[in-house]
Design an enzyme around this catalytic site. Structure first.
Site, PDB file in Angstrom:
ATOM      1  N   CYS A  76      -0.991   3.386 -13.101  1.00 36.38           N
ATOM      2  CA  CYS A  76      -1.460   3.865 -11.792  1.00 36.38           C
ATOM      3  C   CYS A  76      -0.576   5.000 -11.276  1.00 36.38           C
ATOM      4  O   CYS A  76      -1.085   5.979 -10.694  1.00 36.38           O
ATOM      5  CB  CYS A  76      -1.504   2.716 -10.799  1.00 36.38           C
ATOM      6  SG  CYS A  76      -2.835   1.522 -11.117  1.00 36.38           S
ATOM      7  N   SER A 118      -6.790 -14.019   1.166  1.00 38.06           N
ATOM      8  CA  SER A 118      -5.711 -14.622   0.389  1.00 38.06           C
ATOM      9  C   SER A 118      -5.046 -15.750   1.171  1.00 38.06           C
ATOM     10  O   SER A 118      -4.492 -15.526   2.254  1.00 38.06           O
ATOM     11  CB  SER A 118      -4.655 -13.568   0.023  1.00 38.06           C
ATOM     12  OG  SER A 118      -3.465 -14.185  -0.431  1.00 38.06           O
ATOM     13  N   SER A 140       0.872  -1.175   0.000  1.00 37.04           N
ATOM     14  CA  SER A 140       0.000   0.000   0.000  1.00 37.04           C
ATOM     15  C   SER A 140       0.906   1.222   0.000  1.00 37.04           C
ATOM     16  O   SER A 140       2.130   1.101   0.090  1.00 37.04           O
ATOM     17  CB  SER A 140      -0.937   0.002   1.214  1.00 37.04           C
ATOM     18  OG  SER A 140      -0.197  -0.049   2.416  1.00 37.04           O
ATOM     19  N   CYS A 158      -5.316  -7.782   6.150  1.00 35.40           N
ATOM     20  CA  CYS A 158      -4.004  -7.658   6.804  1.00 35.40           C
ATOM     21  C   CYS A 158      -2.826  -7.913   5.882  1.00 35.40           C
ATOM     22  O   CYS A 158      -1.678  -7.713   6.288  1.00 35.40           O
ATOM     23  CB  CYS A 158      -3.937  -8.587   8.006  1.00 35.40           C
ATOM     24  SG  CYS A 158      -4.003 -10.352   7.586  1.00 35.40           S
ATOM     25  N   TRP A 208       0.281  -9.383   4.172  1.00 37.90           N
ATOM     26  CA  TRP A 208       1.315 -10.299   4.652  1.00 37.90           C
ATOM     27  C   TRP A 208       1.702 -10.011   6.109  1.00 37.90           C
ATOM     28  O   TRP A 208       2.697 -10.522   6.594  1.00 37.90           O
ATOM     29  CB  TRP A 208       2.538 -10.222   3.754  1.00 37.90           C
ATOM     30  CG  TRP A 208       2.294 -10.796   2.388  1.00 37.90           C
ATOM     31  CD1 TRP A 208       2.432 -12.103   2.004  1.00 37.90           C
ATOM     32  CD2 TRP A 208       1.856 -10.094   1.217  1.00 37.90           C
ATOM     33  NE1 TRP A 208       2.107 -12.256   0.679  1.00 37.90           N
ATOM     34  CE2 TRP A 208       1.749 -11.041   0.162  1.00 37.90           C
ATOM     35  CE3 TRP A 208       1.542  -8.762   0.947  1.00 37.90           C
ATOM     36  CZ2 TRP A 208       1.350 -10.691  -1.127  1.00 37.90           C
ATOM     37  CZ3 TRP A 208       1.130  -8.413  -0.332  1.00 37.90           C
ATOM     38  CH2 TRP A 208       1.039  -9.365  -1.354  1.00 37.90           C
TER      39      TRP A 208
END
Length: 387
Positions: free
Chosen positions: A356, A196, A135, A173, A175
């Protein structure tokens, strides 16, 4: 044929029409500047006009065109708002699906985990920083990706006012970067939730020595009864983008029911400038299936009567630097993954990261951190120094 602004109605070839549109963004076809478009297959022009961003992206993946600096190309294209001027008819169905159907509930809630986050922990470890934070970093006083991500984790913990003995829940959360940082630096115990399997397995193994519980679970099912009571703090970093507009209120209801009355929540999310915007069809198909970036107003609607907005902090420009750093790491590591993933994936991932970066540089996308409380902080909440 797409709907075009009156001044841009086609009267010549597709190439001439695309040239005239790109000229508004100071982009030339087969020009010499780094942000110019180098076309190898003229079919790209018809695809751009018929399919918009989906045709543009898939043509790039197929090798029909190149650009030395995709980030610069997209910065110019988006600043000129060309994406609002070319609206293929097929986009109407995409927009209708987004608005009418709940694409993020039930089994669909797990799709993005399988399609994106389960690509492989080795792959993400090569692209990300040592904390494995996927992020936006906080670059105010940082000059490396690792420093920016550590600064972001520290910023989140300071905004939440973490104290030893508190319980922190991290929805989405990843990793385990925030949980590991918070447990080591602030003495808290953590519950992490992810869709995931790869992330869950990694976090459990890497942080087995810390008071961290990782759950493979849809956030809709979170309840104090299964958490051992309400938690002191909740963070959600880079997950709300997958919740979907039809689930925003349900997400905030989860925060309200799971958070202690004197608790705090921090929501870290990418956002759009317009309430009526729909997910980019190329990103939706190839990168984040069923994603749906919120607007500021949509988040406000979702917390209405449930939570108090103590603070909203925008540092979206920092995502440009973060994405460029990820891209540099990705390209450096690519020889290790080339045989396994192939050149089409290489071009797809490059296009994702750099398009992006251009979108954040153009300020078409934002990054917000919201601090929320159930009943309002007595005496008022104060943003920590250095944030």
């Amino acid at each position: 044929m797409p709907h075009l602004a009156p001044s841009a109605r086609p009267s010549r070839s597709s190439r001439a029409l695309v040239e005239s549109l790109l000229a508004r963004a100071d982009i030339r076809i087969d020009g010499a500047r780094p942000w110019d478009m180098q076309v190898h297959d003229a079919a790209v022009f018809d695809r751009m006009l018929a399919q918009g961003s989906l045709g543009l992206g898939e043509s790039y993946m197929a090798g029909a065109w190149d650009c030395e600096r995709l980030d610069g190309f997209f910065e110019r294209l988006l600043r000129a708002r060309l994406h609002r001027q070319v609206q293929p008819a097929r986009m109407a169905w995409h927009a209708l699906r987004v608005r009418l159907f709940n694409r993020q509930r039930g089994e669909r809630a797990w799709t993005v985990g399988q399609a994106h986050y389960d690509l492989g922990n080795d792959f993400y470890a090569a692209m990300l920083d040592p904390w494995m934070a996927y992020s936006c970093g906080y670059w105010a006083e940082a000059d490396t990706l690792e420093a920016a991500q550590e600064a972001k984790l520290d910023l989140v913990c300071r905004k939440l006012g973490l104290l030893p003995g508190m319980r922190l829940m991290d929805i989405g959360c990843g990793w385990g970067s925030l949980m590991a940082f918070a447990a080591r630096r602030h003495g808290v115990s953590c519950i992490g939730v992810t869709v995931s399997r790869e992330q869950a397995a990694f976090a459990r193994e890497r942080h087995a020595d810390l008071p961290i519980e990782v759950r493979l679970q849809d956030y809709h099912d979170l309840d104090p009864a299964t958490l051992g009571g309400r938690v002191d703090r909740i963070a959600s970093i880079g997950m709300f983008e997958h919740a979907g507009r039809r689930n925003h209120r349900a997400f905030m209801q989860v925060l309200e029911r799971c958070l202690a009355p004197d608790g705090l929540a921090l929501l870290h999310t990418i956002g759009r400038n317009r309430r009526d915007a729909v997910p980019d069809p190329w990103i939706d198909k190839h990168i984040f299936p069923n994603g749906d970036l919120p607007s500021l107003g949509q988040i406000g609607d979702a917390i209405d009567g449930l939570l108090v907005a103590e603070d909203v902090h925008n540092f979206g420009a920092d995502y440009d630097r973060t994405l460029m750093a990820w891209h540099a790491n990705f390209e450096a590591a690519w020889p290790r993954f080339a045989a396994q993933l192939g050149e089409t994936f290489h071009r797809k991932w490059r296009y994702y990261l750099l398009s992006c970066a251009g979108a954040f540089r153009a300020r078409e996308l934002q990054l917000w951190q919201w601090v929320l409380s159930p009943r309002g902080v007595r005496g008022g909440w104060r943003r920590p120094r250095g944030s």
